[in-house]
Design a protein around this motif. Structure first.
Motif, mmCIF file in Angstrom:
data_model
loop_
_atom_site.group_PDB
_atom_site.id
_atom_site.type_symbol
_atom_site.label_atom_id
_atom_site.label_comp_id
_atom_site.label_asym_id
_atom_site.label_seq_id
_atom_site.Cartn_x
_atom_site.Cartn_y
_atom_site.Cartn_z
ATOM 1 N N GLU A 1 25.002 41.539 58.796
ATOM 2 C CA GLU A 1 24.201 40.833 59.814
ATOM 3 C C GLU A 1 23.139 41.764 60.401
ATOM 4 O O GLU A 1 23.421 42.930 60.691
ATOM 5 N N PRO B 1 23.159 35.406 71.528
ATOM 6 C CA PRO B 1 23.716 35.364 70.165
ATOM 7 C C PRO B 1 23.717 36.729 69.481
ATOM 8 O O PRO B 1 24.687 37.080 68.798
ATOM 9 N N ALA B 2 22.650 37.511 69.684
ATOM 10 C CA ALA B 2 22.592 38.831 69.043
ATOM 11 C C ALA B 2 23.724 39.715 69.571
ATOM 12 O O ALA B 2 24.402 40.402 68.797
ATOM 13 N N LYS C 1 34.789 43.514 60.148
ATOM 14 C CA LYS C 1 34.949 42.295 60.950
ATOM 15 C C LYS C 1 33.753 41.362 60.819
ATOM 16 O O LYS C 1 33.751 40.265 61.362
ATOM 17 N N HIS C 2 32.709 41.825 60.176
ATOM 18 C CA HIS C 2 31.466 41.047 60.165
ATOM 19 C C HIS C 2 31.270 40.306 58.850
ATOM 20 O O HIS C 2 31.845 40.658 57.832
ATOM 21 N N MET C 3 30.378 39.303 58.935
ATOM 22 C CA MET C 3 30.002 38.582 57.712
ATOM 23 C C MET C 3 29.293 39.570 56.784
ATOM 24 O O MET C 3 28.608 40.467 57.255
ATOM 25 N N PRO D 1 32.267 39.436 66.595
ATOM 26 C CA PRO D 1 31.932 38.923 65.257
ATOM 27 C C PRO D 1 32.860 37.811 64.792
ATOM 28 O O PRO D 1 32.502 37.040 63.911
ATOM 29 N N ILE E 1 13.502 25.006 64.079
ATOM 30 C CA ILE E 1 14.731 25.811 64.089
ATOM 31 C C ILE E 1 15.918 24.959 64.537
ATOM 32 O O ILE E 1 16.993 24.995 63.926
ATOM 33 N N ARG F 1 22.446 21.942 59.351
ATOM 34 C CA ARG F 1 23.456 22.805 58.741
ATOM 35 C C ARG F 1 24.815 22.672 59.422
ATOM 36 O O ARG F 1 25.842 22.725 58.774
ATOM 37 N N SER G 1 20.174 31.040 56.423
ATOM 38 C CA SER G 1 18.849 31.306 55.892
ATOM 39 C C SER G 1 18.080 32.144 56.905
ATOM 40 O O SER G 1 18.258 31.997 58.106
ATOM 41 N N SER H 1 17.193 38.136 66.040
ATOM 42 C CA SER H 1 17.768 38.684 64.808
ATOM 43 C C SER H 1 19.189 38.205 64.565
ATOM 44 O O SER H 1 19.792 38.525 63.556
ATOM 45 N N SER H 2 19.741 37.398 65.489
ATOM 46 C CA SER H 2 21.172 37.126 65.421
ATOM 47 C C SER H 2 21.610 36.407 64.158
ATOM 48 O O SER H 2 22.709 36.604 63.676
ATOM 49 N N GLN I 1 14.571 31.709 62.185
ATOM 50 C CA GLN I 1 15.570 32.277 63.081
ATOM 51 C C GLN I 1 14.908 32.679 64.392
ATOM 52 O O GLN I 1 13.795 33.187 64.396
ATOM 53 N N ARG J 1 27.075 38.570 68.139
ATOM 54 C CA ARG J 1 27.303 38.950 66.742
ATOM 55 C C ARG J 1 27.831 40.375 66.644
ATOM 56 O O ARG J 1 28.625 40.703 65.772
ATOM 57 N N VAL J 2 27.360 41.237 67.564
ATOM 58 C CA VAL J 2 27.806 42.631 67.537
ATOM 59 C C VAL J 2 29.198 42.751 68.152
ATOM 60 O O VAL J 2 30.094 43.369 67.580
ATOM 61 N N ARG K 1 21.140 48.733 62.988
ATOM 62 C CA ARG K 1 20.982 50.066 63.565
ATOM 63 C C ARG K 1 22.323 50.822 63.563
ATOM 64 O O ARG K 1 22.374 52.013 63.303
ATOM 65 N N ARG K 2 23.404 50.111 63.820
ATOM 66 C CA ARG K 2 24.715 50.765 63.847
ATOM 67 C C ARG K 2 25.086 51.306 62.467
ATOM 68 O O ARG K 2 25.639 52.392 62.344
ATOM 69 N N PRO L 1 21.843 42.159 63.375
ATOM 70 C CA PRO L 1 22.093 42.925 64.611
ATOM 71 C C PRO L 1 22.915 44.200 64.381
ATOM 72 O O PRO L 1 22.954 45.064 65.240
ATOM 73 N N MET L 2 23.583 44.306 63.215
ATOM 74 C CA MET L 2 24.397 45.492 62.942
ATOM 75 C C MET L 2 23.596 46.582 62.233
ATOM 76 O O MET L 2 24.129 47.657 61.943
#
Lengths: 103, 325
Positions: A14, B279-280, A85-87, B287, B218, B225, A49, A56-57, A53, B283-284, A19-20, A16-17
Motif C-alpha cells: 500500500e 484513510p491514509a 499485516k498489509h495488503m 491495516p 471517485i 466496487r 485501482s 494515497s490511501s 484515488q 491504512r498504516v 516511506r516506512r 501509505p507504507m
C-alpha cells in the motif's frame, strides 16, 4: 558475456507504507531499490485501482530490489515486519546481472 | 419546511453539485471519463490555497474576535469526541466489529474540506460572510479524530500510534497547505489579497466544479466496487451521523455566538467525514480494518448526502435559530 546470479525481490504494498518500507530497506543496508507505480489489480482484499484515488490511501506501489543471494534474508527480515499485516504480495525470483559489484 | 426544499433544489441545481452528479453518473455508467491524478492534485492545492488565503486575509481585515480561541478549542473537542458518538451509533445500527467500527468512527470526527468548500461557496453566492478563521478550525479538526480512533482500538492493550505516524498526521499535505495559506493571507492582509485576487477569486467556482466532477467519479467508482458493504444499518449510519453531528455543531455555534455563516460552516465541519487524511492513517495504523467500508461510507454516502441535502438542511436550521440572511 559473463553474468552473475542474483535475487530479484518484488514487493507490492500500500502506498501509505512506502516511506516506512524505504526506511526499513536502508536500515537493513539495502540501498538499491526502485519504486514503481502500479495501475490496479484484484486480490484477497478485492479489486482496486490507482485511478481516481483521493490521497494515497487507496493506491499501491511496487518495490523492486536486486540483491546478492547472501543478502536476501537480511532484506526479507527488514520487510516482513512491515508487510505481513498489509495488503500486498512479496515475490522472490532468480535473475542474472551483468555487473555484480553493483549489488 | 418548504424553504428547505427550495434551498435543496437550488443547491442541487447549482453547477458545482451538477458537476458532482455528472461525475457520479459517468462512473456508475462505466464511462472512461477521468481527470488525471496530477491535475486533480493541482486542483486540490489551488482550492486549499484559495480558501486558506481568503480566510487569513479576512481575519487580517476584520481582526480577531474573542470567539477565535473558543471556536478552535470547540473544533478540537468535536474532532476528538465525535468518534465516540459515531462508535456508539455504529454499535447500535450495524454489526461492524470493534476494529472496523473504530476506523469508521475516526472518519466521522475528522472533516471533509471539499464539503467545507461547497458550504463556503453556497454562503458566498448568497452574500453571507463567515468568520475567516473557520479555515483554521477546519485545519485543527483533521487530526484529533485519528488519535481517538486509535485509542478506541488500543485501549485493550496494543498501542497503534508511533511518533512517525503522529508526524505524518500533523504534517499531512492538506493541513500544511491550508494552514500555510491562511498564515500567508493573514500576514499579507488585504494588500496581498488585492495582488492575487484575480487568481483565487474569479476562477474559484470553475475549479471547484472540475474538482467535484473528479470527486463524483471517485465516489461513483467506489460505490460500483464496494456497494455490497452498504447494509441498511451502515447506510442509516452514513445519513444519521452527519445530522446528529450538525445538530451538536449548531448548539456549539449558538453558545459561541458565531455569525450565521460561521454557524453553517461549523455545522458542516461537524457533519462531514474525512476521506483523505484519515484513510491514509488507518491504512498504516489499522491495516486489518476494511477500507471498502470506511471509504464507501464517507465518500459514497455521507459526502454526497452532505453536498446535496445536508448543506441546505444545515443552512435552514442555522437560519431558523440565528435568523437573518
Amino acid at each position: 558475456m559473463e553474468t552473475h546470479r542474483a535475487k530479484r525481490v518484488a514487493i507490492i504494498i500500500e502506498a501509505p507504507m512506502r516511506r516506512r518500507l524505504e526506511e526499513a530497506f536502508i536500515m537493513a543496508g539495502v540501498t538499491g531499490y526502485t519504486v514503481v507505480p502500479v495501475l490496479g489489480g484484484n486480490g484477497r482484499s478485492g479489486r482496486w485501482s490507482s485511478e481516481g484515488q483521493v490521497g494515497s490511501s487507496g493506491g499501491m506501489v511496487q518495490f523492486i530490489s536486486i540483491v546478492r543471494p547472501e543478502r536476501l534474508d537480511m532484506l526479507l527480515e527488514a520487510a516482513i515486519e512491515l508487510v505481513e499485516k498489509h495488503m500486498g504480495v512479496v515475490t522472490i525470483s532468480d535473475c542474472e546481472v551483468l555487473r555484480a559489484e553493483r549489488f | 419546511m418548504p424553504e428547505v426544499i427550495t434551498l435543496a433544489a437550488e443547491n442541487i441545481l447549482s453547477p458545482v453539485i451538477l458537476c458532482f452528479v455528472l461525475g457520479l453518473l459517468a462512473a456508475l455508467g462505466r464511462s472512461d471519463l477521468s481527470i488525471p491524478e496530477s491535475a486533480a492534485k493541482m486542483l486540490s492545492i489551488y482550492l486549499l490555497f484559495a480558501i486558506g488565503f481568503k480566510g487569513g486575509a479576512s481575519v487580517a481585515g476584520h481582526g480577531l474576535d474573542g470567539t477565535l480561541v473558543g471556536t478552535l478549542l470547540t473544533g478540537v473537542a468535536f474532532s476528538a469526541l465525535l468518534p465516540f458518538l459515531a462508535y456508539a451509533l455504529l454499535n447500535l445500527l450495524t454489526r461492524l466489529d470493534r476494529l472496523n467500527a473504530a476506523a469508521v468512527a475516526g472518519h466521522y470526527g475528522s472533516i471533509s474540506i471539499v464539503t467545507f468548500l461547497a458550504g463556503a461557496s453556497l454562503l458566498s453566492l448568497r452574500g453571507i460572510e463567515a468568520e475567516g478563521y473557520m479555515v483554521a478550525v477546519a485545519a485543527v479538526m483533521e487530526a484529533p479524530a485519528i488519535l481517538t480512533a486509535l485509542w478506541l482500538v488500543s485501549r485493550k492493550g496494543d498501542s497503534r500510534l508511533d511518533p512517525a505516524l503522529l508526524r505524518e498526521i500533523l504534517m499531512n499535505g492538506s493541513i500544511v497547505m491550508l494552514v500555510g495559506a491562511f498564515l500567508i493571507g493573514w500576514i499579507t492582509g488585504q494588500q496581498g489579497m488585492a495582488k492575487i485576487e484575480p487568481f483565487i477569486g474569479a476562477p474559484f467556482q470553475g475549479v471547484l466544479c472540475l474538482f467535484l466532477l473528479d470527486m463524483g467519479l471517485i465516489a461513483g467508482r467506489g460505490l460500483r466496487r464496494s456497494y455490497k458493504v452498504l447494509s441498511v444499518g451502515v447506510l442509516a449510519f452514513g445519513v444519521l451521523m452527519p445530522l446528529l453531528s450538525s445538530a451538536i455543531g449548531l448548539g456549539a455555534a449558538v453558545m459561541l455566538d458565531l455569525s450565521l455563516g460561521g454557524t453553517v460552516l461549523l455545522m458542516i465541519l461537524a457533519a462531514s467525514a474525512s476521506y483523505i487524511a484519515v484513510p491514509a492513517a488507518m491504512r498504516v495504523a489499522l491495516p486489518e480494518a476494511d477500507p471498502s467500508i470506511y471509504l464507501t461510507l464517507s465518500l459514497g454516502v455521507t459526502f454526497p448526502f452532505n453536498l446535496a441535502v445536508g448543506i441546505p438542511i444545515y443552512y435552514a436550521a442555522a437560519l431558523a435559530v440565528k435568523g437573518g440572511a
